[in-house]
Every structure is written in C-alpha cells, then in structure tokens.
Write a protein that holds these residues in place. Structure first.
Motif, PDB file in Angstrom:
ATOM      1  N   PRO A   1       0.630  -1.582   0.133  1.00  0.00           N
ATOM      2  CA  PRO A   1      -0.199  -0.200  -0.027  1.00  0.00           C
ATOM      3  C   PRO A   1       1.004   1.553  -0.221  1.00  0.00           C
ATOM      4  CG  PRO A   1      -0.557  -1.493   1.178  1.00  0.00           C
ATOM      5  CD  PRO A   1       0.634  -2.356   0.992  1.00  0.00           C
ATOM      6  N   GLY A   2       0.588   2.544  -0.662  1.00  0.00           N
ATOM      7  CA  GLY A   2       1.379   3.431  -0.928  1.00  0.00           C
ATOM      8  C   GLY A   2       1.996   3.553  -2.066  1.00  0.00           C
TER       9      GLY A   2
ATOM     10  N   ARG B   1       2.974   3.304  -5.843  1.00  0.00           N
ATOM     11  CA  ARG B   1       1.987   3.783  -6.993  1.00  0.00           C
ATOM     12  C   ARG B   1       1.735   2.175  -8.141  1.00  0.00           C
ATOM     13  NH1 ARG B   1       5.846   6.145 -11.238  1.00  0.00           N
ATOM     14  NH2 ARG B   1       7.528   4.837 -11.516  1.00  0.00           N
TER      15      ARG B   1
ATOM     16  N   TYR C   1       0.570  -0.624  -6.379  1.00  0.00           N
ATOM     17  CA  TYR C   1      -0.365  -0.891  -5.577  1.00  0.00           C
ATOM     18  C   TYR C   1      -1.479  -0.752  -7.079  1.00  0.00           C
ATOM     19  CZ  TYR C   1      -2.914  -2.016  -1.538  1.00  0.00           C
ATOM     20  OH  TYR C   1      -3.493  -2.810  -0.594  1.00  0.00           O
TER      21      TYR C   1
ATOM     22  N   ARG D   1      -8.842   9.817   1.212  1.00  0.00           N
ATOM     23  CA  ARG D   1      -6.959   8.673   0.934  1.00  0.00           C
ATOM     24  C   ARG D   1      -7.410   8.560  -0.806  1.00  0.00           C
ATOM     25  NH1 ARG D   1      -6.697   4.960   5.770  1.00  0.00           N
ATOM     26  NH2 ARG D   1      -5.554   3.503   4.106  1.00  0.00           N
ATOM     27  N   ARG D   2      -6.985   8.230  -1.240  1.00  0.00           N
ATOM     28  CA  ARG D   2      -7.006   7.063  -2.978  1.00  0.00           C
ATOM     29  C   ARG D   2      -7.030   5.712  -2.175  1.00  0.00           C
ATOM     30  NH1 ARG D   2      -3.326  10.817  -7.193  1.00  0.00           N
ATOM     31  NH2 ARG D   2      -4.486  12.372  -7.021  1.00  0.00           N
TER      32      ARG D   2
ATOM     33  N   GLU E   1      -5.304   3.427  -3.724  1.00  0.00           N
ATOM     34  CA  GLU E   1      -3.651   3.035  -3.813  1.00  0.00           C
ATOM     35  C   GLU E   1      -3.386   2.854  -2.243  1.00  0.00           C
ATOM     36  OE1 GLU E   1      -1.264   6.101  -5.026  1.00  0.00           O
ATOM     37  OE2 GLU E   1      -3.138   5.754  -7.243  1.00  0.00           O
ATOM     38  N   THR E   2      -3.858   3.624  -0.851  1.00  0.00           N
ATOM     39  CA  THR E   2      -3.203   3.673   0.124  1.00  0.00           C
ATOM     40  C   THR E   2      -4.196   2.967   0.946  1.00  0.00           C
ATOM     41  OG1 THR E   2      -4.899   5.647   0.947  1.00  0.00           O
ATOM     42  CG2 THR E   2      -2.991   5.982  -0.068  1.00  0.00           C
TER      43      THR E   2
ATOM     44  N   SER F   1      -4.879  -0.568   3.094  1.00  0.00           N
ATOM     45  CA  SER F   1      -4.525  -1.832   3.279  1.00  0.00           C
ATOM     46  C   SER F   1      -5.797  -3.138   2.592  1.00  0.00           C
ATOM     47  CB  SER F   1      -3.611  -2.101   4.751  1.00  0.00           C
ATOM     48  OG  SER F   1      -5.020  -2.203   5.053  1.00  0.00           O
TER      49      SER F   1
END
Length: 254
Positions: free
Chosen positions: A136-137, A139, A141, A233-234, A236-237, A239
């Motif tokens: 996570p976090g 790019r 992901y 949040r997006r 991709e962040t 979990s």
C-alpha cells in the motif's frame, strides 16, 4: 526454434537459478503453465515426483511430449480454460513462464487454486510482478496487489534481463513467488462483495476513494467515518485489512 503466441524461452543458466529458488523435492508434484520447449519441465521432472505441464502451442506440446520422461504429462490446452486443479493433487506446487500478453487473467486464474496448490513461482514481465507484489502507498499497488495480499505472502526472489531468454524480449522479467496462507489475511465473509468494492475503488486511480465509491454505496461517508478511513485518501493507500473492514461495514448496512 518456433516462436508463436509471444513465447520467449528461458536459457539453461537462468533455469538453474530458477530451480534453486523453487527448490523442488523428490516427493512433490508440480503443475507447469507454458512449458515451451521444456527448459524447466525436464530438469524439474528429474527432481520431482511428477509434473503436469499445460502448453497452448500444439506443435511445442507434441515435441516436448516426445522428449518427456514418464513422470511428466504434457497437456495441450489453454491454461485459462483447462481444469488446472484436476492436473495436480492437493498440496501441489505451480510454476510457469506466463505469456506476457495474458499474464493478468492467468494470475487471476491461479489465485483460484489457493487451497489446492501450496505455492506459485511464475515468470512475468517485471512491471506486472511489481504490481502484484506492491505494498500500500506504492504507485504499483492495485487490484491484483490487494487480491494476492489477502491470500498469500508475495515477493520477487529473482529478476532476469532480456538476454536470459531466447529470443530476448523487449522487457525485463521477474519471478513472482506467492505462498498461500492457511487463512486469509483479513476476514472476508463475502468474497464477491470484497472484489467488487476493490475494483470500484480503483476505477480511476487519481480520484479519491469517496469519489470512486459514492455512486455505488449509500451512506458511504458515514461508514468511512465510523471506520476512521479518510474519504480523501486514494485506493492505493488502503491495506487489504482496511478494504475488508469497509466491505463488511457496507454489506452490513444493506
């Protein structure tokens, strides 16, 4: 050497490095996807109890069948359609040099074998392997990262330059290793709902989680607040555990 369907064949030195990572044992059974000319199939059969290899190219399959030892079964067919679980017993292992142009659907198909095969070692385009193994976090992901993180411990133990193949591809390659867990990383009572939410969350990567989900889930803001997940949040962040908690909350609200 024939090369159809985007095939690139691993050279002998690279095969030995791959075998060292796989570490096959004499009592193990393997399912192989995309054996090609048998560069991995034959030495694997020499070390393992049995190998079942699925090859789409009928000409390659016929040639390999003529050279294969008795404990190697060569099946002509499409790995996206063949009943893969029927080719190897429970607790078997999966290996392969996946055709890059169909690697994503094959990875999804392989995930369906969790609980049947113990682990996976597959050759992929390096970019695709990074996406599956991403945290996570990052790019990289995305959907496959989340789905594999739910069911497996994933890493990239080997990378190969184009010269490790004949003919050389235009991209670098990597071995993705996935070791399936006895239990998923998070509780997911409704797997279809979980996958649906993850796909929707990643619909437009540059948009916020709230923007991607609000049209599909009523009362989304309320449940994001209750779970302490910031809507700005997006995807991709998040979990895999956060995706699971959000799925459960939204399902319970219906």
């Amino acid at each position: 050497m024939p090369r159809r369907l985007g095939q690139h064949f691993l050279r002998a030195a690279a095969v030995e490095r791959l075998l060292a990572v796989i570490d096959p044992r004499a009592d193990e059974a393997f399912l192989e996807i995309g054996p090609g000319t048998g560069a991995l199939t034959l030495p694997l059969a020499a070390r393992a109890r049995e190998v079942a290899a699925v090859e789409l190219d009928a000409r390659l399959a016929d040639r390999l069948r003529q050279r294969a030892p008795r404990n190697a079964r060569i099946v002509t067919g499409d790995a996206l359609e063949v009943d893969l679980a029927s080719l190897v017993g429970a607790g078997g292992r999966l290996v392969g040099n996946l055709p890059y142009y169909v690697s994503s659907p094959l990875l999804r198909r392989i995930l369906e074998l969790r609980g049947h095969v113990r682990d996976v070692h597959v050759m992929l385009q390096d970019e695709v392997a990074r996406r599956v193994a991403a945290a996570p976090g990052s790019r990289d992901y995305g959907i496959l990262s989340v789905l594999y993180a739910l069911w497996a411990e994933v890493d990239i133990p080997l990378r190969f330059p184009p010269g490790a193949f004949a003919p050389p591809p235009k991209v670098h390659s990597a071995v993705l290793r996935a070791r399936f867990r006895a239990q998923p990383r998070a509780e997911v009572p409704d797997l279809a709902a979980f996958e649906r939410l993850v796909r929707t969350a990643f619909t437009r990567r540059r948009r916020t989680l709230e923007n991607n989900l609000q049209d599909s889930y009523p009362n989304l803001k309320e449940y994001l607040r209750l779970l302490n997940i910031e809507g700005r949040r997006r995807a991709e962040t998040l979990s895999v555990v956060e995706f699971a908690r959000l799925t459960q909350a939204l399902q319970d609200s219906r």
